[in-house]
Motif scaffolding. Structure first.
Motif, mmCIF file in Angstrom:
data_model
loop_
_atom_site.group_PDB
_atom_site.id
_atom_site.type_symbol
_atom_site.label_atom_id
_atom_site.label_comp_id
_atom_site.label_asym_id
_atom_site.label_seq_id
_atom_site.Cartn_x
_atom_site.Cartn_y
_atom_site.Cartn_z
ATOM 1 N N THR A 23 0.939 -1.126 -0.031
ATOM 2 C CA THR A 23 0.082 -0.026 0.096
ATOM 3 C C THR A 23 0.883 1.165 0.075
ATOM 4 O O THR A 23 0.559 2.351 -0.696
ATOM 5 C CB THR A 23 -0.827 0.113 1.358
ATOM 6 O OG1 THR A 23 -1.838 -1.257 1.303
ATOM 7 C CG2 THR A 23 -1.883 1.351 1.169
ATOM 8 N N LEU A 26 2.439 1.688 -3.549
ATOM 9 C CA LEU A 26 1.679 2.162 -4.580
ATOM 10 C C LEU A 26 1.118 3.546 -4.220
ATOM 11 O O LEU A 26 1.091 4.337 -5.259
ATOM 12 C CB LEU A 26 0.302 1.407 -4.594
ATOM 13 C CG LEU A 26 0.403 -0.047 -5.124
ATOM 14 C CD1 LEU A 26 -1.013 -0.569 -5.087
ATOM 15 C CD2 LEU A 26 1.044 0.050 -6.415
ATOM 16 N N GLU A 30 1.863 7.131 -6.654
ATOM 17 C CA GLU A 30 0.607 7.704 -7.150
ATOM 18 C C GLU A 30 1.019 9.151 -6.931
ATOM 19 O O GLU A 30 0.158 9.886 -7.173
ATOM 20 C CB GLU A 30 -0.743 7.254 -6.537
ATOM 21 C CG GLU A 30 -0.983 5.939 -6.796
ATOM 22 C CD GLU A 30 -1.510 6.301 -8.357
ATOM 23 O OE1 GLU A 30 -2.118 7.147 -8.707
ATOM 24 O OE2 GLU A 30 -1.378 5.269 -9.236
ATOM 25 N N GLU A 229 -0.148 -6.689 -3.547
ATOM 26 C CA GLU A 229 -0.786 -5.523 -4.273
ATOM 27 C C GLU A 229 -2.110 -5.520 -4.573
ATOM 28 O O GLU A 229 -2.825 -4.394 -4.790
ATOM 29 C CB GLU A 229 0.267 -5.421 -5.387
ATOM 30 C CG GLU A 229 -0.030 -6.565 -6.441
ATOM 31 C CD GLU A 229 0.954 -7.667 -6.141
ATOM 32 O OE1 GLU A 229 1.526 -7.822 -5.215
ATOM 33 O OE2 GLU A 229 1.392 -8.227 -7.286
ATOM 34 N N GLU A 230 -2.707 -6.721 -4.373
ATOM 35 C CA GLU A 230 -4.218 -6.834 -4.946
ATOM 36 C C GLU A 230 -5.273 -6.186 -3.740
ATOM 37 O O GLU A 230 -5.848 -5.235 -4.312
ATOM 38 C CB GLU A 230 -4.835 -8.072 -5.128
ATOM 39 C CG GLU A 230 -3.918 -8.855 -6.332
ATOM 40 C CD GLU A 230 -3.879 -10.300 -6.732
ATOM 41 O OE1 GLU A 230 -4.216 -10.308 -8.161
ATOM 42 O OE2 GLU A 230 -4.147 -11.098 -5.903
ATOM 43 N N ARG A 233 -4.516 -2.095 -3.760
ATOM 44 C CA ARG A 233 -5.175 -1.312 -4.827
ATOM 45 C C ARG A 233 -6.497 -1.208 -4.285
ATOM 46 O O ARG A 233 -7.087 -0.083 -4.804
ATOM 47 C CB ARG A 233 -5.135 -2.304 -6.223
ATOM 48 C CG ARG A 233 -3.605 -2.275 -6.871
ATOM 49 C CD ARG A 233 -3.925 -2.637 -8.375
ATOM 50 N NE ARG A 233 -4.398 -4.074 -8.813
ATOM 51 C CZ ARG A 233 -3.620 -5.110 -8.969
ATOM 52 N NH1 ARG A 233 -2.191 -4.854 -9.216
ATOM 53 N NH2 ARG A 233 -4.163 -6.193 -9.173
#
Ligand code: NDP
Length: 261
Positions: A23, A26, A30, A229-230, A233
């Motif tokens: 998390t 990512l 971003e 990572e699933e 997201r």
């Protein structure tokens, strides 16, 4: 879709491993500024090295069950992040495998404290910072056990159901300013499962055999455990301005293992 994280500030508890680490990764990708915490200094250093992030990353030792440490973490985040917090991801924790017969009263107290106060203590400490943000959000990392209890994880399942209730209440109490959502995890291949794999009785079994058998036994329709990572997201979506009309919701990330409609 632009999730709108550029320039926003996020806290991820338990950000040194598994879902929390992904998390954080990512969020940095971003364009967010990310603060993570964990108890183990070695894991914090490793996470700092893996994530990079420069000034956009703050990594602090903190046990989310220790009120003073969480308050100090919140002060550090306020100083580093400019006083406001856009996203709090309450992720730190682990599950407990035991039946009712095996679970002592002390174990019940420990588990209930971990599951509830890993949410409550950061919520209290970071609420003033969240209040100062323009469109803040909280994401609670919870488990499918909240709605689909397992007898071999009796106290974790009961505690998870309570946490789900807490988060639902907060979605109303904190509205309209702060959105509160949760993800309900099935089985995700992270630190917890890697430790169970390392402790397997039959050491001749390979990783693929052990994980494949686990997915079959659990009847996971997608045929495998999730990758960190699933769920990460899903957390990013729920915590972002892209989910601006979503609060009090729970998103299952379980490979279809839920049997509810
Ligand atoms: P990992 O073990 O990979 O990561 C757990 C993270 O939480 C680590 O960074 C750990 O660091 C930190 N942590 C644990 N306890 C504390 C604490 N008291 N204070 C601060 N940090 C803490 O596990 P996962 O990524 O799988 O777990 C993430 C969350 O998802 C957990 O809450 C877990 O219970 C939940 N979950 C996971 C499932 C799965 O299948 N993986 C299923 C259902 C729920 P350190 O130990 O150094 O403190």
């Amino acid at each position: 879709m632009n999730l709108g994280y550029a320039g926003r500030t996020a806290v991820v508890t338990g950000g040194t491993s598994g879902i929390g680490l992904e998390t954080a990764r990512l969020l940095l990708e971003e364009g967010a500024r990310v603060a993570i915490c964990g108890r183990d200094i070695g894991r914090l250093d490793a996470a700092r090295n893996t994530l990079g992030g420069g000034d956009n990353l703050l990594a602090r030792p903190c046990d989310v069950l220790n009120r003073e440490q969480v308050a100090a973490f919140a002060r550090a985040v306020a100083e580093w992040g400019g006083g406001a917090l856009d996203l709090l991801v309450n992720n730190a924790g682990q599950g407990r495998v035991s039946t009712f017969a095996e679970t002592t009263d002390d174990a019940w107290h420990e588990e209930l404290e971990l599951k509830f106060f890993s949410q409550i203590t950061p919520l209290r400490a970071f609420r003033p910072l969240l209040d100062r943000a323009e469109a803040p959000a909280i994401v609670g990392v919870n488990s499918l056990l909240a709605i689909q209890p397992e007898p071999h994880m009796v106290c974790t399942s009961a505690a998870r159901a309570g946490v789900q209730s807490l988060l639902k209440s907060l979605a109303t109490e904190f509205a309209p300013h702060i959105r509160v959502n949760s993800i309900l995890l099935g089985l995700v291949d992270s630190g917890q499962w890697q430790r169970r794999f390392a402790a397997r009785e039959d050491k001749a079994r390979t990783r693929d055999e052990w994980y494949g058998d686990l997915a079959r036994r659990k009847g996971i329709p997608l045929g495998r455990l999730g990758r960190p990572e699933e769920p990460a997201r899903a957390i990013l979506f729920l915590g972002s301005p892209a989910a601006s009309y979503v609060t009090g919701a729970s998103l299952e990330v379980s490979g279809g293992v839920s049997r509810h409609i």
